[in-house]
Each structure stands twice: as C-alpha cells, then as structure tokens.
Scaffold this motif. Structure first.
Motif, PDB file in Angstrom:
ATOM      1  N   ILE A   1       5.676  -8.634  -9.584  1.00 54.63           N
ATOM      2  CA  ILE A   1       4.409  -8.026  -9.197  1.00 54.63           C
ATOM      3  C   ILE A   1       4.286  -8.128  -7.677  1.00 54.63           C
ATOM      4  O   ILE A   1       4.724  -9.116  -7.077  1.00 54.63           O
ATOM      5  CB  ILE A   1       3.210  -8.696  -9.895  1.00 54.63           C
ATOM      6  CG1 ILE A   1       3.168 -10.206  -9.614  1.00 54.63           C
ATOM      7  CG2 ILE A   1       3.266  -8.443 -11.393  1.00 54.63           C
ATOM      8  CD1 ILE A   1       1.917 -10.886 -10.154  1.00 54.63           C
ATOM      9  N   GLU A   2       3.726  -7.085  -7.057  1.00 50.99           N
ATOM     10  CA  GLU A   2       3.666  -7.017  -5.598  1.00 50.99           C
ATOM     11  C   GLU A   2       2.236  -6.748  -5.140  1.00 50.99           C
ATOM     12  O   GLU A   2       1.498  -6.005  -5.790  1.00 50.99           O
ATOM     13  CB  GLU A   2       4.581  -5.906  -5.084  1.00 50.99           C
ATOM     14  CG  GLU A   2       6.046  -6.108  -5.448  1.00 50.99           C
ATOM     15  CD  GLU A   2       6.918  -4.962  -4.959  1.00 50.99           C
ATOM     16  OE1 GLU A   2       6.348  -3.980  -4.427  1.00 50.99           O
ATOM     17  OE2 GLU A   2       8.141  -5.046  -5.118  1.00 50.99           O
ATOM     18  N   GLU A   3       1.867  -7.338  -4.014  1.00 49.93           N
ATOM     19  CA  GLU A   3       0.546  -7.112  -3.435  1.00 49.93           C
ATOM     20  C   GLU A   3       0.611  -5.902  -2.515  1.00 49.93           C
ATOM     21  O   GLU A   3       1.335  -5.887  -1.519  1.00 49.93           O
ATOM     22  CB  GLU A   3       0.082  -8.342  -2.654  1.00 49.93           C
ATOM     23  CG  GLU A   3      -1.356  -8.229  -2.178  1.00 49.93           C
ATOM     24  CD  GLU A   3      -1.780  -9.429  -1.367  1.00 49.93           C
ATOM     25  OE1 GLU A   3      -2.984  -9.719  -1.342  1.00 49.93           O
ATOM     26  OE2 GLU A   3      -0.900 -10.073  -0.744  1.00 49.93           O
ATOM     27  N   LYS A   4      -0.142  -4.874  -2.861  1.00 53.43           N
ATOM     28  CA  LYS A   4      -0.144  -3.650  -2.074  1.00 53.43           C
ATOM     29  C   LYS A   4      -1.202  -3.681  -0.971  1.00 53.43           C
ATOM     30  O   LYS A   4      -1.042  -3.078   0.089  1.00 53.43           O
ATOM     31  CB  LYS A   4      -0.369  -2.449  -2.986  1.00 53.43           C
ATOM     32  CG  LYS A   4       0.777  -2.219  -3.958  1.00 53.43           C
ATOM     33  CD  LYS A   4       2.095  -2.012  -3.211  1.00 53.43           C
ATOM     34  CE  LYS A   4       3.259  -1.762  -4.136  1.00 53.43           C
ATOM     35  NZ  LYS A   4       4.540  -1.593  -3.394  1.00 53.43           N
ATOM     36  N   SER A   5      -2.302  -4.331  -1.241  1.00 54.85           N
ATOM     37  CA  SER A   5      -3.349  -4.567  -0.252  1.00 54.85           C
ATOM     38  C   SER A   5      -4.103  -5.796  -0.718  1.00 54.85           C
ATOM     39  O   SER A   5      -3.829  -6.326  -1.798  1.00 54.85           O
ATOM     40  CB  SER A   5      -4.282  -3.353  -0.115  1.00 54.85           C
ATOM     41  OG  SER A   5      -4.910  -3.073  -1.349  1.00 54.85           O
ATOM     42  N   GLU A   6      -5.020  -6.265   0.066  1.00 50.82           N
ATOM     43  CA  GLU A   6      -5.691  -7.522  -0.275  1.00 50.82           C
ATOM     44  C   GLU A   6      -6.358  -7.446  -1.647  1.00 50.82           C
ATOM     45  O   GLU A   6      -7.230  -6.616  -1.890  1.00 50.82           O
ATOM     46  CB  GLU A   6      -6.732  -7.867   0.794  1.00 50.82           C
ATOM     47  CG  GLU A   6      -7.367  -9.235   0.569  1.00 50.82           C
ATOM     48  CD  GLU A   6      -8.301  -9.622   1.696  1.00 50.82           C
ATOM     49  OE1 GLU A   6      -8.936 -10.671   1.595  1.00 50.82           O
ATOM     50  OE2 GLU A   6      -8.386  -8.856   2.691  1.00 50.82           O
ATOM     51  N   GLY A   7      -5.912  -8.315  -2.551  1.00 50.51           N
ATOM     52  CA  GLY A   7      -6.491  -8.367  -3.888  1.00 50.51           C
ATOM     53  C   GLY A   7      -6.015  -7.287  -4.828  1.00 50.51           C
ATOM     54  O   GLY A   7      -6.479  -7.219  -5.969  1.00 50.51           O
ATOM     55  N   VAL A   8      -5.093  -6.419  -4.385  1.00 49.45           N
ATOM     56  CA  VAL A   8      -4.582  -5.333  -5.229  1.00 49.45           C
ATOM     57  C   VAL A   8      -3.093  -5.564  -5.486  1.00 49.45           C
ATOM     58  O   VAL A   8      -2.283  -5.525  -4.553  1.00 49.45           O
ATOM     59  CB  VAL A   8      -4.801  -3.953  -4.576  1.00 49.45           C
ATOM     60  CG1 VAL A   8      -4.205  -2.851  -5.454  1.00 49.45           C
ATOM     61  CG2 VAL A   8      -6.281  -3.713  -4.332  1.00 49.45           C
ATOM     62  N   TRP A   9      -2.757  -5.818  -6.740  1.00 51.39           N
ATOM     63  CA  TRP A   9      -1.370  -6.071  -7.139  1.00 51.39           C
ATOM     64  C   TRP A   9      -0.940  -5.066  -8.193  1.00 51.39           C
ATOM     65  O   TRP A   9      -1.753  -4.597  -8.987  1.00 51.39           O
ATOM     66  CB  TRP A   9      -1.238  -7.482  -7.715  1.00 51.39           C
ATOM     67  CG  TRP A   9      -1.366  -8.590  -6.722  1.00 51.39           C
ATOM     68  CD1 TRP A   9      -2.487  -8.952  -6.040  1.00 51.39           C
ATOM     69  CD2 TRP A   9      -0.330  -9.478  -6.308  1.00 51.39           C
ATOM     70  NE1 TRP A   9      -2.225 -10.018  -5.216  1.00 51.39           N
ATOM     71  CE2 TRP A   9      -0.907 -10.362  -5.368  1.00 51.39           C
ATOM     72  CE3 TRP A   9       1.015  -9.621  -6.627  1.00 51.39           C
ATOM     73  CZ2 TRP A   9      -0.171 -11.374  -4.757  1.00 51.39           C
ATOM     74  CZ3 TRP A   9       1.750 -10.628  -6.032  1.00 51.39           C
ATOM     75  CH2 TRP A   9       1.156 -11.490  -5.098  1.00 51.39           C
ATOM     76  N   GLU A  10       0.351  -4.742  -8.197  1.00 50.63           N
ATOM     77  CA  GLU A  10       0.900  -3.854  -9.220  1.00 50.63           C
ATOM     78  C   GLU A  10       2.335  -4.268  -9.522  1.00 50.63           C
ATOM     79  O   GLU A  10       2.952  -5.041  -8.785  1.00 50.63           O
ATOM     80  CB  GLU A  10       0.852  -2.398  -8.772  1.00 50.63           C
ATOM     81  CG  GLU A  10       1.725  -2.081  -7.581  1.00 50.63           C
ATOM     82  CD  GLU A  10       1.669  -0.610  -7.180  1.00 50.63           C
ATOM     83  OE1 GLU A  10       2.709  -0.095  -6.703  1.00 50.63           O
ATOM     84  OE2 GLU A  10       0.603   0.022  -7.316  1.00 50.63           O
ATOM     85  N   VAL A  11       2.850  -3.722 -10.628  1.00 52.36           N
ATOM     86  CA  VAL A  11       4.252  -3.988 -10.985  1.00 52.36           C
ATOM     87  C   VAL A  11       5.156  -3.314  -9.972  1.00 52.36           C
ATOM     88  O   VAL A  11       5.003  -2.119  -9.684  1.00 52.36           O
ATOM     89  CB  VAL A  11       4.560  -3.477 -12.405  1.00 52.36           C
ATOM     90  CG1 VAL A  11       6.068  -3.517 -12.676  1.00 52.36           C
ATOM     91  CG2 VAL A  11       3.817  -4.308 -13.439  1.00 52.36           C
ATOM     92  N   GLY A  12       6.086  -4.082  -9.416  1.00 55.80           N
ATOM     93  CA  GLY A  12       7.032  -3.526  -8.451  1.00 55.80           C
ATOM     94  C   GLY A  12       8.394  -3.372  -9.087  1.00 55.80           C
ATOM     95  O   GLY A  12       8.604  -2.518  -9.950  1.00 55.80           O
ATOM     96  N   GLN A  13       9.305  -4.222  -8.717  1.00 54.60           N
ATOM     97  CA  GLN A  13      10.658  -4.133  -9.256  1.00 54.60           C
ATOM     98  C   GLN A  13      10.761  -4.748 -10.656  1.00 54.60           C
ATOM     99  O   GLN A  13       9.997  -5.644 -11.024  1.00 54.60           O
ATOM    100  CB  GLN A  13      11.641  -4.850  -8.329  1.00 54.60           C
ATOM    101  CG  GLN A  13      11.919  -4.137  -7.028  1.00 54.60           C
ATOM    102  CD  GLN A  13      13.009  -4.848  -6.241  1.00 54.60           C
ATOM    103  OE1 GLN A  13      13.074  -6.072  -6.206  1.00 54.60           O
ATOM    104  NE2 GLN A  13      13.868  -4.081  -5.598  1.00 54.60           N
ATOM    105  N   LEU A  14      11.733  -4.241 -11.399  1.00 48.88           N
ATOM    106  CA  LEU A  14      12.113  -4.824 -12.683  1.00 48.88           C
ATOM    107  C   LEU A  14      13.531  -5.375 -12.554  1.00 48.88           C
ATOM    108  O   LEU A  14      14.396  -4.733 -11.949  1.00 48.88           O
ATOM    109  CB  LEU A  14      12.087  -3.772 -13.795  1.00 48.88           C
ATOM    110  CG  LEU A  14      10.797  -2.957 -13.984  1.00 48.88           C
ATOM    111  CD1 LEU A  14      11.009  -1.935 -15.090  1.00 48.88           C
ATOM    112  CD2 LEU A  14       9.635  -3.873 -14.309  1.00 48.88           C
ATOM    113  N   PHE A  15      13.744  -6.563 -13.105  1.00 44.86           N
ATOM    114  CA  PHE A  15      15.102  -7.100 -13.182  1.00 44.86           C
ATOM    115  C   PHE A  15      15.605  -6.802 -14.580  1.00 44.86           C
ATOM    116  O   PHE A  15      15.056  -7.299 -15.572  1.00 44.86           O
ATOM    117  CB  PHE A  15      15.100  -8.609 -12.916  1.00 44.86           C
ATOM    118  CG  PHE A  15      16.469  -9.236 -12.993  1.00 44.86           C
ATOM    119  CD1 PHE A  15      17.461  -8.908 -12.089  1.00 44.86           C
ATOM    120  CD2 PHE A  15      16.766 -10.154 -13.997  1.00 44.86           C
ATOM    121  CE1 PHE A  15      18.715  -9.481 -12.158  1.00 44.86           C
ATOM    122  CE2 PHE A  15      18.019 -10.739 -14.075  1.00 44.86           C
ATOM    123  CZ  PHE A  15      18.993 -10.399 -13.154  1.00 44.86           C
TER     124      PHE A  15
END
Length: 441
Positions: A115-129
């Motif tokens: 999961i990655e932080e895109k902006s303050e307090g906003v996270w989303e799924v990023g990479q998958l292993f």
C-alpha cells in the motif's frame, strides 16, 4: 508518514501506539475498497485491542507506519469492527488470489500487497508481489516472482473472494494459538472449516483448546472421525475430555476407540469424574519424580518446551510407579525452591510440608479457595489410597469459572475478570453460562 510504501503481510502483528507512546493494540489486517478503474483505496486498519476485540482504525487517524509499529492521532473507537459491503480485507481475502497478466503472459498468485501513500492520509494499493507457476519439466526450479502494478493484472475471480486456506495459514504462521483461534472465529463458518482442514494436527489441537466449545464441536464434526481422533490425541487430556463430553455418547465413544490407547485411557479416566470436582478439573500429566531424583533432574524436566507453564511450576514426588495413579504421594517441590539448592540435592528433602493434597471428589469451589488462599499455581489430587491421580492448575480453574463464551464475546471482559476474582476468593463457583463439563454425559 515515516514510510510511503508498506507491504501488508509485514504489518500483521505490528504494535499500534497512541501519541503518548502507550500501546493500544496490534494490526490484524488492512481494509480496502475497490474502485472502477483506479487501484483499491485503503480505508483503514483492523486492530486487535485488549480483550481480543477487533476494531476499525481509519487510515486518516494513522500518522506513522514504520519500524514495525503504527502510531495514531489519538484514542481508538472501541466499537467492534463489522465489515461492510464493498470492503475487502487484504490479508484474509486478497493474498493468495490468482491474477491474470493483461499482456496475455499467463497467471500468477498474489503473495503480498504494497500500500502506498499518495497524499497525506490517502493510501491505495500500489505494487503486487506475485508468484508465477513453476516451470514444467524442471522439478527443482523455483517459481519465478515479480513486482507488478495493479493496472498490469486483473483478478481471475470476483473481487473479495477468499484466498486458498493455506495462504491464510502461512500469513498467520507466527501467531500464538489464542490469536489464531481469535482470527479463525472472525471467519465465515465454511472458511473456518477450510482453514482447520489445512492446519497440522498438533497446531489445530492447540488452537481448538483456545476456542469456545461450540466452535470446537463444529470444527471437530466437520473433520471426520479419523482426523478428529488424531487431533484429540494432540490435545491436553482435560481439554479433550471437555470436548468429548459435549458430544453424543455414541460418537464420543467412537472417537475414543479411534484415539491412541494411552491418550484415550487418560481421557476416559477424566470423564469418570463430575465436572464440579477436582477430578473433573485436573490434568493427569504432572511431572512425577522419585524422592531420590536430584534438583538437576527436576529442573531438566520442567525445561521441556512443550510443557504448559502452570505444570512446570512444580514437580510431584511419589513412590513407584510414577504414572497416575502412582504409588503413595509424598509431596510437592516448587521450582523456585529447587533454584535455591545445589544440583545434587535430593528432591525428597525439599518437599513443601505445608501443602496438603485434595481428593478427587473435592468440590471445585474448595479447590479454587485453596489456590487463592495460598497463592498457588497448582494443587495435587489424590485418590482414597493417597495415590497421585492428577493436578489442578490455576488455568483449569479459570476455564471452569469463566463463562463458555468469554473468548468469543469479550465486550464485558472487565466484569468477567472481576467475577472470576470474586469466585476464586469466595469459592462461589456457579456462574451463568459456564460449560456443563464432563458430568454432562
């Protein structure tokens, strides 16, 4: 934030702290919601707080994730977590799912999610292993792995579908039995059974010992007789007796016949006593030694890694034979006393002269009073010939005192602890909702 990318599998079990540095719980999962075209958005964490309660922590209240810990902005809402429609648990539902590559190069299984932080307090799924299938024709080759973005793959099944049970087991492999039991109780009934099917017999036995009896019975019935008997063989005899006592008599006897004879004999021995007596509460596997055994030998026996702490608190000295029912019971030597004497000292000279055993028909109320009055961890149980037949430990008494559903419904945990303390002090055993025990049959 102290990190902008975090792999979810590594978050499981991480401590959660408030701004003052006080620990408030530990992470159990990450909650996301799917979006039409963008990667799933993180809405919060599922946190386990004291009392085994799972609560929701909004991602907006998380100020730091890193170095094996999560820091929040303040107090956590302790309302019990309930999953809403459209929400997906990453560890419980996404890991282990099959995805297809959009370029047509095949499929892979998701081993972890970042999961990655895109902006303050906003996270989303990023990479998958992800892990691709092993190459055919090469039995020793490793399955190739890769990091991919959400947009490079598509899920091969409906969003939110649970992953194979073995993947969930691998993710929670380091959990203590009580924590794994709590995790399984949160799963849907069929999912819980799937996980039970995949667990090794010894691991499942320790987990069942931490579950309410109704959940134990549901899992045991679903296993089938042969597997159920194998699991019962690995359980502590008193726990196995408690469980078998709740089954119909015919099925219970059938399972006893399928168990290893030595284990089945211990369980039958316990089933002969009413639940509200020392015989019904006791464990028939204490550490038993001769009077000529040395301190060094006694300490070696209590160091066994598979020995429950309460049973390792003392050794019990008897005449031969040294299996219950033993020869005449001589006394108890507490491990702290052993630590004060040289290794060659005979245990027969260190017996606690102030501790009298109870008989198998002593009431559970009296046993609890003795444990509380003398600050004991265990008390020996003898028969009419003064032979040692077992030991009642403090955890045996607490399991009896607490209501059957205390593990699965800890909302009034403080009240129950207070009730248990009062019962231990006064010997007032009856508590509404407790298990029926061995005598139920």
């Amino acid at each position: 934030m102290s990190a902008t990318r975090v792999f979810v599998a590594r978050l499981a079990g991480c401590a959660v702290f408030d701004p003052a540095g006080d620990r408030v719980g530990k992470v159990r999962d990450v909650l996301v919601v799917y979006r039409k075209s963008d990667p799933p958005r993180v809405v919060g964490l599922i946190v386990e707080i004291p009392g085994k309660r799972r609560v929701f922590l909004s991602i907006g209240r998380v100020t730091s994730i890193g170095a094996g810990q999560v820091i929040t902005t303040g107090l956590i809402n302790i309302r019990r977590f309930e999953q809403r429609g459209g929400e997906v648990r990453v560890i419980a539902e996404m890991l282990g799912r099959t995805v297809s590559f959009n370029d047509g190069s095949g499929t892979a299984v998701v081993d972890d999610v970042a999961i990655e932080e895109k902006s303050e307090g906003v996270w989303e799924v990023g990479q998958l292993f992800v892990r691709r299938p092993k190459p055919t024709g090469s039995p020793f080759a490793k399955a190739p792995t890769a990091f991919v973005t959400w947009k490079e793959v598509r899920e091969a099944s409906a969003p939110g579908q649970s992953q194979p049970a073995e993947q969930l087991i691998a993710t929670y492999s380091e959990l203590k039995p009580a924590d794994l039991a709590s995790t399984m109780l949160d799963l849907p009934e069929q999912r819980r059974r799937d996980v039970a099917e995949e667990l090794p017999d010894d691991r499942l036995a320790t987990v069942l010992e931490e579950m309410p009896e109704q959940a134990q019975i549901e899992i045991l019935v679903a296993l089938g007789d042969e597997r159920a008997a194998d699991v019962l063989d690995h359980m502590q005899p008193d726990d196995a007796a408690d469980l078998i006592a709740q089954l119909p008599a015919e099925r219970g006897e059938h399972l006893l016949e399928l168990m290893e004879p030595e284990e089945a004999d211990d369980v039958r021995f316990l089933l002969a006593y009413p639940a509200d007596t020392a015989g019904g509460l006791m464990t028939p596997e204490p550490i038993i030694v001769s009077a000529d055994a040395t301190v060094a030998e006694g300490l070696a026996l209590i160091r066994r890694h598979d020995l429950p702490p309460a049973l390792g608190a003392a050794v019990f000295v008897t005449l031969p034979p040294y299996e219950p029912p033993t020869g005449r019971f001589l006394g108890v030597v507490h491990f702290q006393r052993m630590l004060r004497y040289p290794p060659h000292e005979r245990l027969g000279t260190l017996i606690d002269q102030g501790l009298d055993p109870v008989t198998a028909d002593t009431s559970a109320a009296e046993v609890s009073r003795i444990l509380a009055s003398y600050d004991l961890v265990s008390v020996p149980v003898v028969d009419e010939k003064h032979r040692l037949v077992g030991v009642v430990t403090i955890d045996d008494v607490l399991d009896y005192l607490l209501p059957e559903d205390w593990r699965s419904h800890p909302d009034d945990d403080a009240e129950r602890r207070a009730a248990a303390r009062a019962a231990l002090t006064t010997g007032s055993i009856p508590i509404p909702g407790r298990r029926a025990g061995h005598g139920a049959r």
